[in-house]
Design a protein around this motif. Sequence first.
Motif, PDB file in Angstrom:
ATOM      1  N   ARG A 101      -4.220  -5.461  -4.282  1.00 43.19           N
ATOM      2  CA  ARG A 101      -2.786  -5.778  -4.182  1.00 43.19           C
ATOM      3  C   ARG A 101      -2.527  -6.995  -3.283  1.00 43.19           C
ATOM      4  NH1 ARG A 101       0.041  -1.237  -1.559  1.00 43.19           N
ATOM      5  NH2 ARG A 101      -1.136  -0.251  -3.183  1.00 43.19           N
ATOM      6  N   MET A 102      -3.031  -6.972  -2.070  1.00 42.05           N
ATOM      7  CA  MET A 102      -2.760  -8.065  -1.122  1.00 42.05           C
ATOM      8  C   MET A 102      -3.288  -9.402  -1.635  1.00 42.05           C
ATOM      9  SD  MET A 102      -1.462  -8.813   1.878  1.00 42.05           S
ATOM     10  CE  MET A 102      -1.726  -9.478   3.502  1.00 42.05           C
ATOM     11  N   PRO A 103      -4.554  -9.498  -2.086  1.00 40.40           N
ATOM     12  CA  PRO A 103      -5.013 -10.793  -2.597  1.00 40.40           C
ATOM     13  C   PRO A 103      -4.182 -11.312  -3.771  1.00 40.40           C
ATOM     14  CG  PRO A 103      -6.881  -9.331  -2.247  1.00 40.40           C
ATOM     15  CD  PRO A 103      -5.645  -8.512  -2.043  1.00 40.40           C
ATOM     16  N   LEU A 104      -3.752 -10.411  -4.660  1.00 48.98           N
ATOM     17  CA  LEU A 104      -2.915 -10.844  -5.791  1.00 48.98           C
ATOM     18  C   LEU A 104      -1.551 -11.344  -5.306  1.00 48.98           C
ATOM     19  CD1 LEU A 104      -3.556  -8.297  -8.668  1.00 48.98           C
ATOM     20  CD2 LEU A 104      -3.866 -10.761  -8.729  1.00 48.98           C
ATOM     21  N   GLN A 105      -0.966 -10.632  -4.361  1.00 44.49           N
ATOM     22  CA  GLN A 105       0.339 -11.051  -3.848  1.00 44.49           C
ATOM     23  C   GLN A 105       0.228 -12.407  -3.140  1.00 44.49           C
ATOM     24  OE1 GLN A 105       1.206  -7.501  -1.552  1.00 44.49           O
ATOM     25  NE2 GLN A 105       2.776  -6.892  -3.021  1.00 44.49           N
ATOM     26  N   VAL A 106      -0.827 -12.607  -2.388  1.00 43.67           N
ATOM     27  CA  VAL A 106      -1.035 -13.882  -1.703  1.00 43.67           C
ATOM     28  C   VAL A 106      -1.210 -14.999  -2.727  1.00 43.67           C
ATOM     29  CG1 VAL A 106      -2.659 -15.179  -0.250  1.00 43.67           C
ATOM     30  CG2 VAL A 106      -1.935 -12.875   0.425  1.00 43.67           C
ATOM     31  N   PHE A 107      -2.003 -14.750  -3.762  1.00 40.71           N
ATOM     32  CA  PHE A 107      -2.233 -15.742  -4.819  1.00 40.71           C
ATOM     33  C   PHE A 107      -0.915 -16.137  -5.483  1.00 40.71           C
ATOM     34  CE2 PHE A 107      -2.972 -16.597  -9.360  1.00 40.71           C
ATOM     35  CZ  PHE A 107      -3.747 -17.743  -9.252  1.00 40.71           C
ATOM     36  N   VAL A 108      -0.105 -15.158  -5.833  1.00 38.58           N
ATOM     37  CA  VAL A 108       1.179 -15.432  -6.495  1.00 38.58           C
ATOM     38  C   VAL A 108       2.102 -16.212  -5.549  1.00 38.58           C
ATOM     39  CG1 VAL A 108       3.286 -14.368  -7.427  1.00 38.58           C
ATOM     40  CG2 VAL A 108       1.038 -13.507  -8.114  1.00 38.58           C
ATOM     41  N   GLN A 109       2.142 -15.828  -4.275  1.00 32.98           N
ATOM     42  CA  GLN A 109       2.985 -16.540  -3.306  1.00 32.98           C
ATOM     43  C   GLN A 109       2.571 -18.004  -3.177  1.00 32.98           C
ATOM     44  OE1 GLN A 109       5.726 -15.693  -1.482  1.00 32.98           O
ATOM     45  NE2 GLN A 109       5.791 -13.779  -2.584  1.00 32.98           N
ATOM     46  N   ARG A 110       1.262 -18.269  -3.193  1.00 32.35           N
ATOM     47  CA  ARG A 110       0.801 -19.657  -3.097  1.00 32.35           C
ATOM     48  C   ARG A 110       1.202 -20.453  -4.327  1.00 32.35           C
ATOM     49  NH1 ARG A 110      -4.999 -18.342  -0.375  1.00 32.35           N
ATOM     50  NH2 ARG A 110      -4.174 -18.079   1.722  1.00 32.35           N
ATOM     51  N   LEU A 111       1.206 -19.800  -5.485  1.00 30.97           N
ATOM     52  CA  LEU A 111       1.606 -20.484  -6.719  1.00 30.97           C
ATOM     53  C   LEU A 111       3.068 -20.900  -6.694  1.00 30.97           C
ATOM     54  CD1 LEU A 111      -0.092 -18.466  -9.623  1.00 30.97           C
ATOM     55  CD2 LEU A 111      -0.648 -20.761  -8.826  1.00 30.97           C
ATOM     56  N   ILE A 112       3.902 -20.074  -6.083  1.00 31.63           N
ATOM     57  CA  ILE A 112       5.346 -20.345  -6.131  1.00 31.63           C
ATOM     58  C   ILE A 112       5.877 -20.997  -4.857  1.00 31.63           C
ATOM     59  CG2 ILE A 112       5.797 -18.521  -7.819  1.00 31.63           C
ATOM     60  CD1 ILE A 112       6.823 -16.770  -5.527  1.00 31.63           C
ATOM     61  N   SER A 113       5.002 -21.354  -3.926  1.00 32.62           N
ATOM     62  CA  SER A 113       5.444 -21.984  -2.668  1.00 32.62           C
ATOM     63  C   SER A 113       5.717 -23.464  -2.866  1.00 32.62           C
ATOM     64  CB  SER A 113       4.374 -21.822  -1.586  1.00 32.62           C
ATOM     65  OG  SER A 113       4.256 -20.476  -1.235  1.00 32.62           O
ATOM     66  N   PHE A 114       6.872 -23.884  -2.409  1.00 36.99           N
ATOM     67  CA  PHE A 114       7.262 -25.285  -2.454  1.00 36.99           C
ATOM     68  C   PHE A 114       7.493 -25.776  -1.035  1.00 36.99           C
ATOM     69  CE2 PHE A 114       8.653 -23.427  -6.480  1.00 36.99           C
ATOM     70  CZ  PHE A 114       8.026 -24.282  -7.369  1.00 36.99           C
ATOM     71  N   SER A 115       7.706 -27.054  -0.900  1.00 40.11           N
ATOM     72  CA  SER A 115       8.001 -27.633   0.396  1.00 40.11           C
ATOM     73  C   SER A 115       9.326 -27.053   0.906  1.00 40.11           C
ATOM     74  CB  SER A 115       8.106 -29.151   0.250  1.00 40.11           C
ATOM     75  OG  SER A 115       8.229 -29.749   1.498  1.00 40.11           O
ATOM     76  N   PRO A 116       9.404 -26.734   2.198  1.00 32.68           N
ATOM     77  CA  PRO A 116      10.642 -26.159   2.735  1.00 32.68           C
ATOM     78  C   PRO A 116      11.809 -27.143   2.691  1.00 32.68           C
ATOM     79  CG  PRO A 116       9.040 -26.532   4.474  1.00 32.68           C
ATOM     80  CD  PRO A 116       8.372 -26.873   3.199  1.00 32.68           C
TER      81      PRO A 116
END
Length: 187
Positions: A27-42
Amino acid sequence: MISFLKKNWSNILFFGFVALMLIPQTRMPLQVFVQRLISFSPTETAENDRKSLQDYEWSLHQLNSEQINFSRSQGNVAIVNFWATWCPPCVAEMPSFQKLYDKYGQKVDFYFITSEKSDKISAFMSKNGYSMPIYLQIEEAPQQLQSEALPTTFVISKKGKIVINEEGAADWNSKKIQSLLDELLEE
C-alpha cells in the motif's frame, strides 16, 4: 479464456490494484508512487495575499542534537516543512526536497518538522540516504505556520513574507522553485 481476458482486462487490472492497496506491504509504496506521478511545482502566493510572519520565537529540537530557536532564521530565506514517515505524500516529496537541499542548503534555512519518535526518524533518514535537517517540535509553531494537513510547506522570504503555503505533495526541485529561491536570496 483469451476472449474473457480481452473483454475484462480493465476490470482485472482494477481489482488487482485494489488488492495491492489492501496489502499493507504494498500500500505505502503504491501510494508514494502515485503521489510522485501527480506532484507538480508548488504555487506561489500572490504578492497582495502574502501574510507576514509576526513571531519567530519557536523552540525546536534538532534530531540527535541540541535545542534551537527558529528566530535564528529571521532575516533569512527559510523553508519549513511539516511531515511524517507514515504519510505517503510526505514520503513522495522527500527526494525532491533532498535535491533542493543539496543545492540550496548553504543559502536557505531548511526545517523539516515532525513529531515522531527520533529513532523512527533516524532509521527512515538512514534507510533513504537523506541528510536534510530534521527538527522535533517542542512547542506549537507560530500562528501563521500552523496547519492541520501533512505535508504542509512554507517558503518564507528574508522580510518574513510567506511566499508559498503548500499543502500536499509537490515537486520542490523544479526550475520554478529554484528561480523563486534565487529571487528571494537576492532581496
